[in-house]
Design a protein around this motif. Sequence first.
Motif, PDB file in Angstrom:
ATOM      1  N   GLN A  45       0.832  -1.210   0.000  1.00  0.00           N
ATOM      2  CA  GLN A  45       0.000   0.000   0.000  1.00  0.00           C
ATOM      3  C   GLN A  45       0.863   1.256   0.000  1.00  0.00           C
ATOM      4  O   GLN A  45       0.597   2.212  -0.729  1.00  0.00           O
ATOM      5  N   ILE A  46       1.901   1.240   0.811  1.00  0.00           N
ATOM      6  CA  ILE A  46       2.819   2.388   0.868  1.00  0.00           C
ATOM      7  C   ILE A  46       3.533   2.548  -0.469  1.00  0.00           C
ATOM      8  O   ILE A  46       3.622   3.662  -1.015  1.00  0.00           O
ATOM      9  N   ALA A  47       4.047   1.459  -1.026  1.00  0.00           N
ATOM     10  CA  ALA A  47       4.757   1.524  -2.305  1.00  0.00           C
ATOM     11  C   ALA A  47       3.849   2.041  -3.405  1.00  0.00           C
ATOM     12  O   ALA A  47       4.258   2.866  -4.231  1.00  0.00           O
ATOM     13  N   SER A  48       2.625   1.574  -3.431  1.00  0.00           N
ATOM     14  CA  SER A  48       1.678   2.006  -4.451  1.00  0.00           C
ATOM     15  C   SER A  48       1.365   3.497  -4.328  1.00  0.00           C
ATOM     16  O   SER A  48       1.276   4.209  -5.328  1.00  0.00           O
ATOM     17  N   GLU A  49       1.229   3.974  -3.113  1.00  0.00           N
ATOM     18  CA  GLU A  49       0.934   5.392  -2.880  1.00  0.00           C
ATOM     19  C   GLU A  49       2.075   6.283  -3.377  1.00  0.00           C
ATOM     20  O   GLU A  49       1.856   7.264  -4.081  1.00  0.00           O
ATOM     21  N   VAL A  50       3.299   5.953  -3.005  1.00  0.00           N
ATOM     22  CA  VAL A  50       4.451   6.743  -3.452  1.00  0.00           C
ATOM     23  C   VAL A  50       4.584   6.659  -4.967  1.00  0.00           C
ATOM     24  O   VAL A  50       4.784   7.678  -5.639  1.00  0.00           O
ATOM     25  N   ALA A  51       4.451   5.469  -5.528  1.00  0.00           N
ATOM     26  CA  ALA A  51       4.581   5.297  -6.976  1.00  0.00           C
ATOM     27  C   ALA A  51       3.520   6.095  -7.732  1.00  0.00           C
ATOM     28  O   ALA A  51       3.814   6.718  -8.763  1.00  0.00           O
ATOM     29  N   GLN A  52       2.311   6.093  -7.229  1.00  0.00           N
ATOM     30  CA  GLN A  52       1.241   6.860  -7.877  1.00  0.00           C
ATOM     31  C   GLN A  52       1.591   8.340  -7.879  1.00  0.00           C
ATOM     32  O   GLN A  52       1.401   9.033  -8.876  1.00  0.00           O
ATOM     33  N   ARG A  53       2.131   8.842  -6.795  1.00  0.00           N
ATOM     34  CA  ARG A  53       2.483  10.263  -6.703  1.00  0.00           C
ATOM     35  C   ARG A  53       3.628  10.613  -7.656  1.00  0.00           C
ATOM     36  O   ARG A  53       3.608  11.669  -8.281  1.00  0.00           O
TER      37      ARG A  53
END
Length: 166
Positions: A45-53
């Motif tokens: 979830q954290i990785a996806s959030e940073v990657a999306q940004r």
Amino acid sequence: MKISLGADSYGFDLKQAVKQYLINKGIEIEDVGINEQEAETPYYQIASEVAQRVGSQQADRGILVCGTGMGMAIIANKHPSVYAAVCENTNAAEKSRSINNSNVLTLGGFITSPEVAVEIVDTWLTTEFTSGWEPPIQEWLENSIKDIAILENEQFGSIESQSGNS
């Protein structure tokens, strides 16, 4: 420069050390968590959030920290316009930028000390794409990025249409 930063519980302490280093350098930070060492937010979830940004250009770059850095990189690389690299030393950090134009750095809390992490981050931040390469190689690298963007568009579709900007 704006950096989106995130970690799971295994990378929390290292993330905090990197965060303090970046703040001391005057770099704008967006910490997406975790914010408590005990937090149980899954790494993906954290990785996806940073990657999306990073992929949507809400942040210029991202730094992710989990136990090995590998899980975060796997998830981050599933996002369009994200090029995440696991770096365990400054040589890898330099090459990830100068050859691959990485925009997300992943580190391992089990593997990397805070002192080494700061050196890796500093190298990664100060190395420009194609730096240190002869002009023919620089040209090849720049063209490869264009070719990769075409492959990415074929795989993910138009970035503009995904964000509603078509």
